[in-house]
Design a protein around this motif. Structure first.
Motif, PDB file in Angstrom:
ATOM      1  N   ARG A 150       0.828  -1.199   0.000  1.00 19.75           N
ATOM      2  CA  ARG A 150       0.000   0.000   0.000  1.00 19.75           C
ATOM      3  C   ARG A 150       0.869   1.259   0.000  1.00 19.75           C
ATOM      4  N   TYR A 151       0.283   2.346  -0.568  1.00 16.86           N
ATOM      5  CA  TYR A 151       0.974   3.626  -0.620  1.00 16.86           C
ATOM      6  C   TYR A 151       0.087   4.712  -0.015  1.00 16.86           C
ATOM      7  N   ARG A 152       0.724   5.715   0.542  1.00 19.28           N
ATOM      8  CA  ARG A 152       0.015   6.897   1.016  1.00 19.28           C
ATOM      9  C   ARG A 152       0.816   8.116   0.611  1.00 19.28           C
ATOM     10  N   ASN A 153       0.207   8.969  -0.251  1.00 10.66           N
ATOM     11  CA  ASN A 153       0.888  10.169  -0.746  1.00 10.66           C
ATOM     12  C   ASN A 153       2.233   9.824  -1.398  1.00 10.66           C
ATOM     13  N   GLY A 154       2.268   8.706  -2.126  1.00 12.60           N
ATOM     14  CA  GLY A 154       3.472   8.315  -2.825  1.00 12.60           C
ATOM     15  C   GLY A 154       4.497   7.583  -1.986  1.00 12.60           C
ATOM     16  N   THR A 155       4.201   7.392  -0.686  1.00  9.50           N
ATOM     17  CA  THR A 155       5.148   6.728   0.216  1.00  9.50           C
ATOM     18  C   THR A 155       4.672   5.310   0.513  1.00  9.50           C
ATOM     19  N   PRO A 156       5.516   4.303   0.321  1.00  6.75           N
ATOM     20  CA  PRO A 156       5.094   2.915   0.612  1.00  6.75           C
ATOM     21  C   PRO A 156       4.845   2.711   2.095  1.00  6.75           C
ATOM     22  N   GLU A 198       6.866 -14.225   8.847  1.00  3.28           N
ATOM     23  CA  GLU A 198       6.538 -15.651   8.917  1.00  3.28           C
ATOM     24  C   GLU A 198       7.116 -16.385   7.696  1.00  3.28           C
ATOM     25  N   ARG A 199       6.991 -15.752   6.545  1.00  2.00           N
ATOM     26  CA  ARG A 199       7.509 -16.240   5.269  1.00  2.00           C
ATOM     27  C   ARG A 199       7.406 -17.759   5.108  1.00  2.00           C
ATOM     28  N   PRO A 200       6.184 -18.287   4.970  1.00  2.00           N
ATOM     29  CA  PRO A 200       6.020 -19.737   4.812  1.00  2.00           C
ATOM     30  C   PRO A 200       6.479 -20.232   3.444  1.00  2.00           C
ATOM     31  N   CYS A 201       6.661 -19.301   2.507  1.00  2.00           N
ATOM     32  CA  CYS A 201       7.105 -19.652   1.157  1.00  2.00           C
ATOM     33  C   CYS A 201       7.608 -18.367   0.503  1.00  2.00           C
ATOM     34  N   ARG A 202       7.827 -18.403  -0.788  1.00  2.00           N
ATOM     35  CA  ARG A 202       8.244 -17.210  -1.502  1.00  2.00           C
ATOM     36  C   ARG A 202       7.137 -16.161  -1.430  1.00  2.00           C
ATOM     37  N   VAL A 203       7.488 -14.901  -1.173  1.00  2.00           N
ATOM     38  CA  VAL A 203       6.513 -13.817  -1.070  1.00  2.00           C
ATOM     39  C   VAL A 203       6.774 -12.808  -2.179  1.00  2.00           C
ATOM     40  N   ILE A 204       5.755 -12.533  -3.000  1.00  2.00           N
ATOM     41  CA  ILE A 204       5.843 -11.555  -4.085  1.00  2.00           C
ATOM     42  C   ILE A 204       5.070 -10.317  -3.660  1.00  2.00           C
ATOM     43  N   VAL A 205       5.749  -9.187  -3.554  1.00  2.00           N
ATOM     44  CA  VAL A 205       5.104  -7.930  -3.176  1.00  2.00           C
ATOM     45  C   VAL A 205       4.860  -7.117  -4.442  1.00  2.00           C
ATOM     46  N   VAL A 206       3.609  -6.801  -4.725  1.00  2.00           N
ATOM     47  CA  VAL A 206       3.227  -6.090  -5.943  1.00  2.00           C
ATOM     48  C   VAL A 206       3.045  -4.609  -5.630  1.00  2.00           C
ATOM     49  N   SER A 207       3.753  -3.750  -6.403  1.00  2.00           N
ATOM     50  CA  SER A 207       3.668  -2.308  -6.125  1.00  2.00           C
ATOM     51  C   SER A 207       3.792  -1.496  -7.407  1.00  2.00           C
ATOM     52  N   ASP A 208       3.113  -0.344  -7.409  1.00  2.00           N
ATOM     53  CA  ASP A 208       3.228   0.611  -8.509  1.00  2.00           C
ATOM     54  C   ASP A 208       2.617   1.927  -8.047  1.00  2.00           C
ATOM     55  N   PRO A 209       3.408   2.792  -7.413  1.00  2.00           N
ATOM     56  CA  PRO A 209       2.880   4.038  -6.854  1.00  2.00           C
ATOM     57  C   PRO A 209       2.296   4.982  -7.891  1.00  2.00           C
ATOM     58  N   THR A 210       2.627   4.818  -9.170  1.00  2.00           N
ATOM     59  CA  THR A 210       2.099   5.729 -10.192  1.00  2.00           C
ATOM     60  C   THR A 210       0.604   5.541 -10.413  1.00  2.00           C
ATOM     61  N   LEU A 211       0.081   4.372 -10.016  1.00  5.18           N
ATOM     62  CA  LEU A 211      -1.352   4.105 -10.180  1.00  5.18           C
ATOM     63  C   LEU A 211      -2.141   4.354  -8.904  1.00  5.18           C
ATOM     64  N   GLU A 212      -1.521   4.994  -7.936  1.00  5.36           N
ATOM     65  CA  GLU A 212      -2.155   5.175  -6.627  1.00  5.36           C
ATOM     66  C   GLU A 212      -3.457   5.946  -6.695  1.00  5.36           C
ATOM     67  N   SER A 213      -3.531   6.940  -7.561  1.00  3.42           N
ATOM     68  CA  SER A 213      -4.678   7.847  -7.547  1.00  3.42           C
ATOM     69  C   SER A 213      -5.894   7.309  -8.279  1.00  3.42           C
ATOM     70  N   GLN A 214      -5.759   6.207  -9.014  1.00  2.00           N
ATOM     71  CA  GLN A 214      -6.891   5.682  -9.764  1.00  2.00           C
ATOM     72  C   GLN A 214      -7.829   4.917  -8.847  1.00  2.00           C
TER      73      GLN A 214
END
Length: 644
Positions: free
Chosen positions: A590-596, A608-624
């Motif tokens: 999640r982002y707030r005002n462009g800050t993760p 906890e990391r029970p397996c591989r963790v993929i974090v999905v991010s793209d701050p340019t799409l925050e305002s949509q």
């Protein structure tokens, strides 16, 4: 290979022995801050004996709750036991007595907070400041609970441990400096100080020291391996409480012995320090003035915090219990109405919070104590009888995985001696309270009569039988389905907008080895509500994410709605991944005002990391914005994958 995820088996059982013990002791242990002075008013020098006898009854009651809770790990306590053992009418009778317990717990806990804070301002220890302060506290907590507070389980555990250790330290100092067996013996004049009537009444009132046993029953639906953890936690609570609640009054009466003043027996514990007995012990330990002053402030502040938590716990207990009663058509639908914005049972909180404030108005601790004894002894008696009935009705039930020692076979089934003796003890205490306190008899009878009248009229209006059990059914979510092992888990938090990129990332990962994609849609249930409470809007939003993911990923996508308590989302995601042996977890940043924002859920999953963790991010799409099913909009989650 596939695994099915029905709602009743979802991964919501998060409390182990430590959490159960800490929470229960936080509730039970708080009572000594007011019970000690109240019991001393009636018992004088026999106060330690009273706590011992009440403790023995408490042991029997705790064992009864352990057996029945393991059989039926659900909220409700004695009300739930009575429903399974007898019928809905008996269940309501017990539940309405529990409501009285919670009302008085809120009132008496709030009333004593100003007395302990008097270490900063003396007028708080007397009327009307204590009454006004207690009512203001109740009003404040009502507002907080209507808006929806998030309890910190970790903070509660820390405070419970601090409370336990403080009591141990005070007792240890007292044993070394002031405990004198000869003084304890000289404090007693059998039949005179106290009189036999006051001694009997003190035993019933002494049960107020063991408030909170219902807590473990209410938490059992969230306990890991309930047949093992619940009895063990109850055993630890009983052991700690019995030892400390026997030693604390012994130290107190050694430091503040019974004396004769004006021809009457009295003790400072029952007069000067009746409303803040633990401060009385600190003041009379004989420590240096500077040490006493520091210890007074520490104990005063800690006691006030513990009692505020106990007051809040009482309000939460009231809201959970009355909501559950509404689900079983014991109370009108309006009582369990959920606030459209805050998702809290605001009507129940406002109504019974106001009743607690009214109960506080007279400012009489003795009346509050006897009223609690009235409701508690009634509920406990029903619990004991219900366990005996369950033994008779279901003698070979497979769900009875815990059976206490001490059983006698008669009339075709095994009688639990703990329930038999415990039931006789609580019933006798209930009779004593009514026989020796006319006001308590009248108020208690009026309370039960009003409750029964509401129950009878509502049931008649609904066309339901008085003994008929009818539960408002929450529909099973459409997201309950088979899940492939080694799937890719996509986690969406409650209120988090749907992310096409998260699902697309999961589908791409899954396609490499033809794995499945499983959407773990979280639904956060406020602490004031049972986990199974109807939250149609929130559930519809969670289900819409599953359906949207299927449009992207096709038949390989499955999903289910997971109900969790505030703060448990990360653990739920990790546990789900571990259960299905997930190849990876895809989660949004999640982002707030462009800050993760590396929030608690993300930190927990990464930790906890029970397996591989993929974090999905793209701050340019925050305002949509993303449109929810109810037409409201929310900023999208961050998108664009990164691996951890």
């Amino acid at each position: 290979m596939a695994e099915r995820h029905p709602r009743e088996e979802t991964l919501r059982r998060v409390h182990g022995v430590g959490a159960l013990f800490s929470t229960a002791y936080g509730n039970v242990g708080s009572s000594i801050y007011y019970a000690l002075g109240v019991v001393a008013v009636f018992a004088l020098g026999m106060t330690p004996v009273v706590f011992l006898i009440s403790g023995l009854i408490f042991i029997c009651t705790a064992v009864t709750y352990a057996e029945a809770t393991v059989m039926y790990p659900e909220a409700g306590g004695s009300s739930s036991f009575a429903r399974h053992g007898f019928n809905e009418l008996v269940s309501f009778f017990a539940a309405w007595g529990q409501v009285l317990n919670y009302v008085i717990t809120v009132a008496i806990s709030a009333f004593f907070v100003p007395h302990y804070l008097s270490v900063f301002w003396d007028p708080l220890a007397s009327n009307p400041a204590d009454i006004v302060g207690g009512i203001l506290l109740i009003v404040l907590l009502i507002g907080i609970n209507v808006i929806g507070s998030k309890e910190s389980a970790r903070l509660n555990i820390v405070l419970a441990i601090a409370d336990l250790m403080t009591q141990v330290v005070i007792v240890s100092i007292g044993i070394v400096l002031v405990l004198h067996p000869e003084t304890l013996v000289n404090n007693i004049e059998l039949g005179v100080a106290p009189s036999w009537g006051n001694f009997a009444l003190a035993i019933a009132v002494g049960m107020i020291a063991y408030t909170g046993i219902e807590t473990l029953s209410n938490m059992s639906e969230e306990a890991r391996d309930a047949p093992r953890t619940v009895p063990k936690a109850i055993g630890l609570v009983v052991t700690a409480v019995l030892i400390l609640f026997l030693l604390i009054p012994m130290v107190a009466l050694s430091a503040m012995p019974v004396t004769v003043e004006g021809g009457e027996y009295t003790t400072a514990l029952a007069t000067t320090y009746a409303e803040n007995p633990m401060l009385g012990i600190v003041d009379n330990l004989g420590l240096a003035a500077a040490v006493t002053d520091v210890l007074r402030v520490y104990v005063g502040v800690l006691a006030a915090i513990i009692l505020v938590i106990a007051t809040n716990a009482g309000l939460i207990g009231l809201s959970r219990l009355t909501f559950s009663m509404g689900q079983y058509r014991q109370l009108p639908e309006a009582v369990r109405a959920i606030h459209p914005r805050f998702k809290t049972p605001y009507v129940a909180i406002l109504l019974f919070g106001a009743v607690s404030a009214v109960a506080l108005l007279p400012g009489e601790t003795e009346l509050l104590a006897t009223m609690y004894a009235f409701g508690a002894m009634l509920s406990f008696t029903v619990a004991h009888i219900s366990v005996i009935k369950l033994r008779s009705r279901y003698p070979d039930a497979e769900s009875r995985t815990y059976r206490p020692r001490g059983n006698v076979r008669a009339f075709g089934f095994s009688w639990p001696l703990t329930a038999l003796f415990g039931g006789l003890g609580t019933f006798a205490a209930w009779i004593v309270v009514m026989a020796l306190n006319t006001r308590t008899l009248l108020i208690g009878t009026a309370w039960m009569a009003v409750g029964m009248a509401v129950y009878l009229l509502y049931r008649r209006n609904q066309g339901l039988g008085l003994r008929q059990t009818v539960k408002v059914v929450t529909p099973e979510p459409l997201g309950v389905e088979e899940v492939e092992y080694k799937s890719i888990v996509v986690a969406f938090e409650d209120g988090e907008p749907f992310s096409e990129e998260m699902v697309a990332t999961a589908v791409k990962l899954a396609s490499k080895r033809r794995r499945g994609v499983h959407v773990h849609a979280l639904l956060t249930v406020p602490t004031h509500l049972p986990l199974e409470a109807e939250l149609p809007d929130a559930e519809a939003e969670a289900l819409s994410k599953i359906e949207a993911a299927k449009l992207i990923g096709g038949q390989r996508v499955t999903g289910h709605v997971e109900r969790v308590r505030p703060g448990q989302a990360g653990y739920s995601v990790a546990a789900e991944a571990e259960l299905i042996e997930a190849a990876a977890v895809v989660i949004g940043l999640r982002y707030r005002n462009g800050t993760p924002l590396y929030d608690k859920t993300l930190q927990t999953v990464l930790g906890e990391r029970p397996c591989r963790v993929i974090v999905v991010s793209d701050p340019t799409l925050e305002s949509q914005p993303w449109t929810r099913p109810d037409g409201s909009t929310a900023a999208p989650s961050a998108r664009s994958p990164s691996s951890s």
